[in-house]
Design a protein around this motif. Structure first.
Motif, short mmCIF file in Angstrom:
data_model
loop_
_atom_site.label_atom_id
_atom_site.label_comp_id
_atom_site.label_asym_id
_atom_site.label_seq_id
_atom_site.Cartn_x
_atom_site.Cartn_y
_atom_site.Cartn_z
N ASP A 178 0.87 -1.18 0.00
CA ASP A 178 0.00 0.00 0.00
C ASP A 178 0.90 1.23 0.00
O ASP A 178 1.55 1.53 1.00
N GLN B 7 -6.95 -12.15 -7.42
CA GLN B 7 -7.05 -12.58 -6.03
C GLN B 7 -6.08 -13.70 -5.68
O GLN B 7 -6.14 -14.25 -4.59
N THR C 85 -7.53 -11.50 6.11
CA THR C 85 -7.34 -10.49 5.07
C THR C 85 -7.23 -9.12 5.73
O THR C 85 -7.91 -8.83 6.71
N ASP D 123 -8.09 -5.74 5.01
CA ASP D 123 -8.93 -4.99 4.08
C ASP D 123 -8.59 -3.51 4.02
O ASP D 123 -9.03 -2.80 3.10
N GLU E 219 -4.64 -1.66 0.15
CA GLU E 219 -5.17 -1.79 -1.20
C GLU E 219 -4.49 -2.90 -1.99
O GLU E 219 -5.00 -3.33 -3.02
N GLY E 220 -3.32 -3.38 -1.51
CA GLY E 220 -2.60 -4.41 -2.25
C GLY E 220 -1.71 -3.82 -3.33
O GLY E 220 -1.91 -2.68 -3.78
N ARG F 256 -6.12 -6.89 -4.50
CA ARG F 256 -6.71 -7.36 -3.26
C ARG F 256 -7.20 -8.79 -3.41
O ARG F 256 -7.53 -9.20 -4.52
N PRO F 257 -7.30 -9.53 -2.29
CA PRO F 257 -7.03 -9.13 -0.91
C PRO F 257 -5.56 -9.27 -0.54
O PRO F 257 -4.81 -10.02 -1.16
#
Length: 610
Positions: free
Chosen positions: A46, A261, A326, A328, A331-332, A337-338
């Motif tokens: 992130d 994912q 996860t 959350d 933002e990855g 994500r996740p």
């Protein structure tokens, strides 16, 4: 700021934690005090919330490059501009006693090599994956960052300013001027000790000498010595010093496909890594590391489940609970994500792990140290469990989440488990239920040849009744299940070697593990070619080349092409994307193990031919 490509990173570490350092001088991933601890710098997951520790040159037309100090894990990031040349030398100290000053420090040596250069420092921790707040305090020698569970001190002879909950500094160095920035944890934060240049120089020399002495044990002197050394050095960094366990990768949730994912936490130790680890390390002379990993494996067998089975993966300290969560709020990487921590696959049934485990024990007993009788008793119990359970459907080597199947690779490795157990029992005259083991071993063999072979497609397939190919079948000649020149093996090589659009698994000379459109893995999105599978292809072709030199030439070409897909430092992630980008967690131990094995066997085959 923006996300740097995964392949733009180098790594430094101390065999307990690893930092990823980008070509812009930013540490964007670091977990303390261990590989699997929460991150304090996680900008790679992130860009805004993850935290970073950057020292970069500022000015117009600044260019950067990275390289390792020869035969070490000391990383140099060099900046070049019209006004001068400067560099940041990053390393984590190793080989010191816990009571010695400098133990496990992260040191960043900043220097102007020519002319003058202005640098900007940003230290912005984000404790516990950015979930825990912290206090920032300027002190005479730098800054303190204090959260509820972890405290850090950054020492530096620089003018610092608080910026939010981090600190910044902009400073100019003239030619041959040097300054040091040191990050350390859990020390007496009231004791402000500036790192003097003499001590910093001593720690630098000690760290360089440690790595050079370690890599000098490598016995590989073949054609690809530099790449083998780099792979060995990366594997050493991924080894958890207190236990000898090797993590699969240094990161979590770097995606197998951007925006998808397929994002997993790889900061754990897989049983299946055992055979590849021990084989690769012993082949090139690192017997001590192989022995320590074997000790880690033995401890797991003494802590088996009540029914005698093992988990497929464990924490680096041997813990069994790896609950998947996860995050959350992150933002990855590039919005992928996740973001996951923990790994829900730990309680899957993956029958292949027993083959890899028994193969590793067999190799270690043959080329290393004979195993003990007490260890054998635990292994015998595991083999008996395999005899009772080998015909169950499982989730397979790729940990698919589309439901259990009768995977060919799982059956193959159950055969390996029984075959190596029998060899070991006979070699050491250990007591064993030989007649039962032999009967089931042969039953598995014939079942694979009957149900794992697709007569219409003329190839081994992924699972019984399937028409999907799977690159894991390439390992058949590597584990001595089939002769590398067996017609069925050669036809499987040819089938996998066809382009993906023609029903094979190849794309641009690289290998997918399977076709995601033909395998129900319960996941959406695409993925890249799998690096370990490409190296398995090299090995399978190398062995086929004993009878047909064309295979050997193809193996060499493919291996050289794979070397070209490493990053600028010789490091690999798990996969390679359609544009040549690195995908998946980084750096990937499995890939570097497979590279070492392929380099060793290909070099030997070429030498025999010459």
């Amino acid at each position: 700021m923006a996300y740097q490509p995964i392949e733009n990173y180098g790594i430094i570490g101390n065999m307990q934690s690893v930092a990823l350092v980008g070509m812009n001088g930013s540490i964007d991933w670091l977990c303390l005090p261990r590989f699997d601890s929460p991150s304090i710098f996680g900008a790679i997951l992130d860009d805004k919330k993850g935290g970073r520790f950057q020292i970069t040159a500022v000015g117009e037309n600044v260019k950067s490059q990275q390289f390792y100090w020869p035969d070490t894990n000391v990383l140099v990031t060099r900046f070049v501009s019209e006004s001068g040349i400067g560099d940041v030398v990053d390393y984590m100290t190793v080989g010191l006693r816990p009571d010695e000053p400098g133990y496990h420090w992260l040191i960043r040596r900043v220097r102007a090599v020519r002319g003058s250069m202005t640098f900007k420092l940003i230290c912005q921790p984000a404790f516990n994956y950015g979930r825990d707040p912290h206090d920032t305090k300027l002190i005479g020698c730098g800054a303190n960052f204090i959260s509820k569970d972890l405290a850090l001190e950054m020492t530096a002879r620089l003018p610092l300013e608080i910026d939010g909950d981090g600190v910044v500094s902009e400073f100019t160095l003239q030619e041959e001027q040097t300054t040091f920035v040191v990050l350390q944890q859990d020390r007496d934060l009231s004791n402000c000790d500036i790192v003097e240049q003499q001590r910093a120089d001593e720690l630098f020399l000690h760290t360089v000498q440690f790595w050079r002495h370690w890599v000098s044990q490598c016995t590989y002197t073949g054609r690809w010595r530099e790449m083998v050394h780099r792979s060995a050095l990366a594997l050493k960094l991924l080894t958890y010093e207190p236990t000898g366990g090797i993590i699969a990768a240094a990161t979590t949730s770097l995606p197998e496909g951007i925006g998808g994912q397929r994002n997993w936490d790889y900061r754990y130790t897989w049983i299946r890594d055992a055979a590849f680890t021990i084989y690769a390390l012993m082949r090139i002379g690192f017997t001590e590391e192989a022995a320590r990993f074997m000790h880690w494996i033995e401890e797991r067998t003494h802590d088996a489940n009540p029914d005698g089975s093992l988990q497929l993966m464990y924490g680096i300290d041997g813990r069994k609970e790896l609950t998947e969560l996860t995050l959350d709020h992150l933002e990855g990487y590039k919005g992928s994500r996740p973001v996951r921590i923990g790994n829900g696959a730990y309680n899957q049934l993956q029958l292949d792990i027993y083959g890899e485990l028994m193969d590793s024990v067999y190799l270690f007993n043959k080329y290393g140290i004979p195993i003990s009788y007490d260890f054998w008793i635990q292994l015998r119990r595991l083999v008996d469990w395999v005899c009772d359970n080998w015909n169950q459907p499982d989730e397979g080597v790729w940990e698919v989440r589309g439901g259990p199947q009768h995977f060919v690779y799982s059956r193959l490795m159950c055969w390996v488990a029984l075959d190596r157990a029998l060899r070991l029992a006979n070699k050491r005259s250990f007591p064993a239920d030989r007649l039962r083991w032999e009967r089931i071993r042969d039953q598995i063999y014939e079942e694979i040849m009957d149900k794992g072979w697709n007569e219409q497609l003329q190839t081994f397939v992924q699972a019984y009744g399937s028409e999907a190919l799977d690159a894991s079948t390439l390992i058949m000649p590597l584990v001595l299940f089939l002769a590398p020149t067996d017609p069925r093996m050669l036809k499987t090589l040819e089938a996998i070697g066809r382009p993906l659009r023609q029903g094979g698994l190849m794309m641009g000379g690289l290998v997918y593990r399977y076709d995601v459109h033909k395998t129900d893995d319960a996941l959406t999105g695409e993925e890249g070619t799998f690096n370990i599978c490409s190296f398995w292809m090299v090995e399978a072709m190398t062995r086929a080349g004993a009878a047909d030199p064309i295979w050997l030439e193809r193996a060499r070409l493919m291996f050289e092409e794979m070397l070209g897909y490493s990053n600028h430092l010789g490091l690999y992630a798990e996969q390679i994307g359609s544009s040549g980008e690195a995908l998946g967690n980084f750096p990937q131990a499995f890939t570097h193990l497979a590279l070492i094995s392929a380099a060793f066997n290909l070099d030997r085959a070429l030498g025999q031919r010459d």
